[in-house]
Design a protein around this motif. Structure first.
Motif, PDB file in Angstrom:
ATOM      1  N   VAL A 122       0.853  -1.383  -0.115  1.00  0.00           N
ATOM      2  CA  VAL A 122      -0.073  -0.255   0.241  1.00  0.00           C
ATOM      3  C   VAL A 122       0.857   1.194  -0.015  1.00  0.00           C
ATOM      4  O   VAL A 122       0.671   2.140  -0.836  1.00  0.00           O
ATOM      5  CB  VAL A 122      -0.888  -0.012   1.301  1.00  0.00           C
ATOM      6  CG1 VAL A 122      -1.846   1.238   1.166  1.00  0.00           C
ATOM      7  CG2 VAL A 122      -1.746  -1.013   1.058  1.00  0.00           C
ATOM      8  N   GLN A 123       1.729   1.504   0.811  1.00  0.00           N
ATOM      9  CA  GLN A 123       2.528   2.757   1.121  1.00  0.00           C
ATOM     10  C   GLN A 123       3.481   2.780  -0.028  1.00  0.00           C
ATOM     11  O   GLN A 123       3.905   3.776  -0.570  1.00  0.00           O
ATOM     12  CB  GLN A 123       3.251   2.563   2.565  1.00  0.00           C
ATOM     13  CG  GLN A 123       3.835   3.744   2.949  1.00  0.00           C
ATOM     14  CD  GLN A 123       4.427   4.014   4.036  1.00  0.00           C
ATOM     15  OE1 GLN A 123       4.151   2.999   4.890  1.00  0.00           O
ATOM     16  NE2 GLN A 123       5.463   4.895   4.651  1.00  0.00           N
ATOM     17  N   ASP A 124       4.140   1.579  -0.408  1.00  0.00           N
ATOM     18  CA  ASP A 124       5.140   1.392  -1.572  1.00  0.00           C
ATOM     19  C   ASP A 124       4.568   1.658  -2.954  1.00  0.00           C
ATOM     20  O   ASP A 124       5.118   1.266  -4.019  1.00  0.00           O
ATOM     21  CB  ASP A 124       6.167   0.410  -1.284  1.00  0.00           C
ATOM     22  CG  ASP A 124       6.968   1.011  -0.075  1.00  0.00           C
ATOM     23  OD1 ASP A 124       7.382   2.091   0.394  1.00  0.00           O
ATOM     24  OD2 ASP A 124       7.452  -0.161   0.610  1.00  0.00           O
ATOM     25  N   ALA A 125       3.263   1.696  -2.964  1.00  0.00           N
ATOM     26  CA  ALA A 125       2.446   1.401  -4.366  1.00  0.00           C
ATOM     27  C   ALA A 125       3.123   2.493  -5.502  1.00  0.00           C
ATOM     28  O   ALA A 125       3.370   1.911  -6.511  1.00  0.00           O
ATOM     29  CB  ALA A 125       1.191   1.569  -4.144  1.00  0.00           C
ATOM     30  N   PRO A 126       3.249   3.571  -5.009  1.00  0.00           N
ATOM     31  CA  PRO A 126       4.199   4.529  -6.507  1.00  0.00           C
ATOM     32  C   PRO A 126       5.445   4.215  -6.692  1.00  0.00           C
ATOM     33  O   PRO A 126       5.743   4.392  -7.929  1.00  0.00           O
ATOM     34  CB  PRO A 126       4.147   6.060  -5.595  1.00  0.00           C
ATOM     35  CG  PRO A 126       3.024   5.963  -4.277  1.00  0.00           C
ATOM     36  CD  PRO A 126       3.076   4.458  -4.043  1.00  0.00           C
ATOM     37  N   ALA A 127       6.289   3.548  -5.680  1.00  0.00           N
ATOM     38  CA  ALA A 127       7.552   3.214  -5.986  1.00  0.00           C
ATOM     39  C   ALA A 127       7.380   1.950  -6.809  1.00  0.00           C
ATOM     40  O   ALA A 127       8.147   1.642  -8.058  1.00  0.00           O
ATOM     41  CB  ALA A 127       8.309   3.036  -5.016  1.00  0.00           C
ATOM     42  N   ILE A 128       6.318   0.777  -6.549  1.00  0.00           N
ATOM     43  CA  ILE A 128       6.189  -0.226  -7.155  1.00  0.00           C
ATOM     44  C   ILE A 128       6.012   0.156  -8.797  1.00  0.00           C
ATOM     45  O   ILE A 128       6.245  -0.484  -9.556  1.00  0.00           O
ATOM     46  CB  ILE A 128       5.153  -1.268  -6.664  1.00  0.00           C
ATOM     47  CG1 ILE A 128       5.924  -1.554  -5.096  1.00  0.00           C
ATOM     48  CG2 ILE A 128       5.000  -2.498  -7.458  1.00  0.00           C
ATOM     49  CD1 ILE A 128       4.935  -2.502  -4.429  1.00  0.00           C
ATOM     50  N   TRP A 129       4.885   0.984  -8.782  1.00  0.00           N
ATOM     51  CA  TRP A 129       4.390   1.239 -10.130  1.00  0.00           C
ATOM     52  C   TRP A 129       5.219   1.814 -11.076  1.00  0.00           C
ATOM     53  O   TRP A 129       5.585   1.508 -12.072  1.00  0.00           O
ATOM     54  CB  TRP A 129       3.251   2.305  -9.815  1.00  0.00           C
ATOM     55  CG  TRP A 129       2.662   2.651 -11.169  1.00  0.00           C
ATOM     56  CD1 TRP A 129       1.679   2.029 -11.917  1.00  0.00           C
ATOM     57  CD2 TRP A 129       2.952   3.785 -11.976  1.00  0.00           C
ATOM     58  NE1 TRP A 129       1.576   2.628 -13.167  1.00  0.00           N
ATOM     59  CE2 TRP A 129       2.052   3.761 -13.108  1.00  0.00           C
ATOM     60  CE3 TRP A 129       4.023   4.680 -11.952  1.00  0.00           C
ATOM     61  CZ2 TRP A 129       2.596   4.825 -14.298  1.00  0.00           C
ATOM     62  CZ3 TRP A 129       4.090   5.749 -12.745  1.00  0.00           C
ATOM     63  CH2 TRP A 129       3.593   5.718 -14.097  1.00  0.00           C
ATOM     64  N   SER A 130       6.071   2.963 -10.330  1.00  0.00           N
ATOM     65  CA  SER A 130       7.090   3.400 -11.385  1.00  0.00           C
ATOM     66  C   SER A 130       8.175   2.522 -11.574  1.00  0.00           C
ATOM     67  O   SER A 130       8.775   2.709 -12.702  1.00  0.00           O
ATOM     68  CB  SER A 130       7.677   4.901 -10.580  1.00  0.00           C
ATOM     69  OG  SER A 130       8.207   4.324  -9.304  1.00  0.00           O
ATOM     70  N   SER A 131       8.543   1.763 -10.552  1.00  0.00           N
ATOM     71  CA  SER A 131       9.920   0.692 -11.075  1.00  0.00           C
ATOM     72  C   SER A 131       9.369  -0.230 -11.903  1.00  0.00           C
ATOM     73  O   SER A 131      10.134  -0.466 -12.914  1.00  0.00           O
ATOM     74  CB  SER A 131      10.242   0.009  -9.859  1.00  0.00           C
ATOM     75  OG  SER A 131      10.678   0.969  -8.830  1.00  0.00           O
ATOM     76  N   ILE A 132       8.257  -0.695 -11.971  1.00  0.00           N
ATOM     77  CA  ILE A 132       7.743  -1.787 -12.895  1.00  0.00           C
ATOM     78  C   ILE A 132       7.386  -1.038 -14.527  1.00  0.00           C
ATOM     79  O   ILE A 132       7.892  -1.691 -15.459  1.00  0.00           O
ATOM     80  CB  ILE A 132       6.383  -2.467 -12.465  1.00  0.00           C
ATOM     81  CG1 ILE A 132       6.843  -3.455 -11.280  1.00  0.00           C
ATOM     82  CG2 ILE A 132       5.675  -3.229 -13.830  1.00  0.00           C
ATOM     83  CD1 ILE A 132       5.672  -4.241 -10.890  1.00  0.00           C
ATOM     84  N   ARG A 133       7.058   0.182 -14.345  1.00  0.00           N
ATOM     85  CA  ARG A 133       6.718   0.879 -15.509  1.00  0.00           C
ATOM     86  C   ARG A 133       8.137   1.276 -15.975  1.00  0.00           C
ATOM     87  O   ARG A 133       8.510   1.328 -17.489  1.00  0.00           O
ATOM     88  CB  ARG A 133       6.059   2.355 -15.442  1.00  0.00           C
ATOM     89  CG  ARG A 133       6.055   3.335 -16.208  1.00  0.00           C
ATOM     90  CD  ARG A 133       4.753   2.776 -17.367  1.00  0.00           C
ATOM     91  NE  ARG A 133       4.585   3.608 -18.639  1.00  0.00           N
ATOM     92  CZ  ARG A 133       5.330   3.454 -19.503  1.00  0.00           C
ATOM     93  NH1 ARG A 133       6.358   2.657 -19.703  1.00  0.00           N
ATOM     94  NH2 ARG A 133       4.906   4.090 -20.719  1.00  0.00           N
ATOM     95  N   ALA A 134       9.243   1.660 -15.205  1.00  0.00           N
ATOM     96  CA  ALA A 134      10.561   2.012 -15.984  1.00  0.00           C
ATOM     97  C   ALA A 134      11.305   0.782 -16.368  1.00  0.00           C
ATOM     98  O   ALA A 134      11.818   0.844 -17.439  1.00  0.00           O
ATOM     99  CB  ALA A 134      11.368   2.739 -14.649  1.00  0.00           C
ATOM    100  N   PHE A 135      11.171  -0.322 -15.493  1.00  0.00           N
ATOM    101  CA  PHE A 135      11.964  -1.386 -15.989  1.00  0.00           C
ATOM    102  C   PHE A 135      11.448  -2.482 -16.883  1.00  0.00           C
ATOM    103  O   PHE A 135      12.101  -3.053 -17.832  1.00  0.00           O
ATOM    104  CB  PHE A 135      12.330  -2.153 -14.785  1.00  0.00           C
ATOM    105  CG  PHE A 135      13.235  -3.295 -15.108  1.00  0.00           C
ATOM    106  CD1 PHE A 135      14.598  -2.961 -15.059  1.00  0.00           C
ATOM    107  CD2 PHE A 135      13.190  -4.720 -14.842  1.00  0.00           C
ATOM    108  CE1 PHE A 135      15.606  -4.024 -15.475  1.00  0.00           C
ATOM    109  CE2 PHE A 135      14.056  -5.518 -14.825  1.00  0.00           C
ATOM    110  CZ  PHE A 135      15.319  -5.309 -15.235  1.00  0.00           C
ATOM    111  N   TYR A 136      10.054  -2.508 -16.918  1.00  0.00           N
ATOM    112  CA  TYR A 136       9.257  -3.397 -18.076  1.00  0.00           C
ATOM    113  C   TYR A 136       8.310  -2.895 -18.929  1.00  0.00           C
ATOM    114  O   TYR A 136       8.086  -3.396 -19.765  1.00  0.00           O
ATOM    115  CB  TYR A 136       8.461  -4.339 -17.191  1.00  0.00           C
ATOM    116  CG  TYR A 136       9.355  -5.303 -16.171  1.00  0.00           C
ATOM    117  CD1 TYR A 136       9.992  -6.439 -16.529  1.00  0.00           C
ATOM    118  CD2 TYR A 136       8.968  -5.081 -14.794  1.00  0.00           C
ATOM    119  CE1 TYR A 136      10.621  -7.108 -15.528  1.00  0.00           C
ATOM    120  CE2 TYR A 136       9.844  -5.766 -13.738  1.00  0.00           C
ATOM    121  CZ  TYR A 136      10.462  -7.020 -14.250  1.00  0.00           C
ATOM    122  OH  TYR A 136      11.370  -7.725 -13.311  1.00  0.00           O
ATOM    123  N   GLY A 137       8.324  -1.637 -18.809  1.00  0.00           N
ATOM    124  CA  GLY A 137       7.303  -0.763 -19.558  1.00  0.00           C
ATOM    125  C   GLY A 137       5.974  -1.096 -19.575  1.00  0.00           C
ATOM    126  O   GLY A 137       4.940  -0.912 -20.251  1.00  0.00           O
TER     127      GLY A 137
END
Length: 221
Positions: A122-137
């Motif tokens: 929950v708290q790290d949702a923005p970091a998880i979203w941005s990391s998966i977006r940046a690394f996997y597109g």
């Protein structure tokens, strides 16, 4: 060519990601197959439900059944067994025995090499979203209701140490031992900034208790 359905059975458990078998999306009971919602966002809602204190276990079971299967005409005992198997399936880990891990670590699992005590979905949702977006597109918002839980976990586990999410986890795990001066101050500032709410609240509660204890002691002098 039709794909073979990977099915969750009450008498056995299919593995998670396989290079030769599709992921499980169905549960079978008495020769009937039921679609199971194992999308990552639904599983995360299930975890949030399990953590709620305003619902009884019975209520969580009813809600969980409707979240995952939502089918009529299934006996209560089979519904319970299905939820137990689903919970076991989504808790599977590729490199250790999930049941043994639960006994030894009170249910803490490993993601990207970090125990869940160091991150929050929950708290790290923005970091998880941005990391998966940046690394996997991949934009996780576009995958709501579609991306299988075990695919999501595999991507999370595969994030490099340079990703935003893994850098945050590294900060939380980093030891302060041996650090002095600016290095220590910088790490303390970063750890206080990225501290998980469950620890922040506990820290504030402890500090408040210490304050009131000291105040009461001084007032009696």
């Amino acid at each position: 060519m039709l794909k073979t359905l990977n099915i969750l059975h009450l008498t056995g458990m299919r593995t998670m990601i396989s290079l030769t078998q599709p992921l499980a999306w169905y549960w079978q009971c008495e020769d009937k197959k039921y679609r199971v919602n194992l999308a990552f966002d639904n599983v995360l809602r299930w975890f949030e439900l399990l953590d709620r204190d305003d619902k009884t276990d019975a209520q969580k079971g009813v809600i969980g059944w409707h979240m995952f299967v939502n089918a009529n005409g299934v006996a209560p005992e089979d519904r319970l067994k299905a939820l137990q198997w689903i919970n076991q399936y989504i808790g599977q880990q590729p490199y250790h025995d999930s049941e043994m891990q639960a006994e030894n670590d009170e249910g803490s699992s490993v993601t990207g090499g970090a125990q869940e005590e160091f991150f929050s979905y929950v708290q790290d949702a923005p970091a998880i979203w941005s990391s998966i977006r940046a690394f996997y597109g991949i934009d996780l918002e576009d995958e709501l209701g579609k991306l299988h839980w075990h695919k999501f976990r595999a991507m999370l586990d595969g994030l490099p140490g340079s990703s935003y999410f893994m850098r945050i986890i590294d900060i939380r795990q980093r030891s302060r031992q041996g650090l002095e001066g600016k290095d220590l101050i910088n790490l303390v500032d970063l750890q206080n900034y990225y501290i998980l709410d469950k620890y922040r609240n506990a820290k504030h509660s402890a500090e408040a208790a210490d304050f009131f204890a000291a105040w009461a002691s001084s007032a009696n002098k």
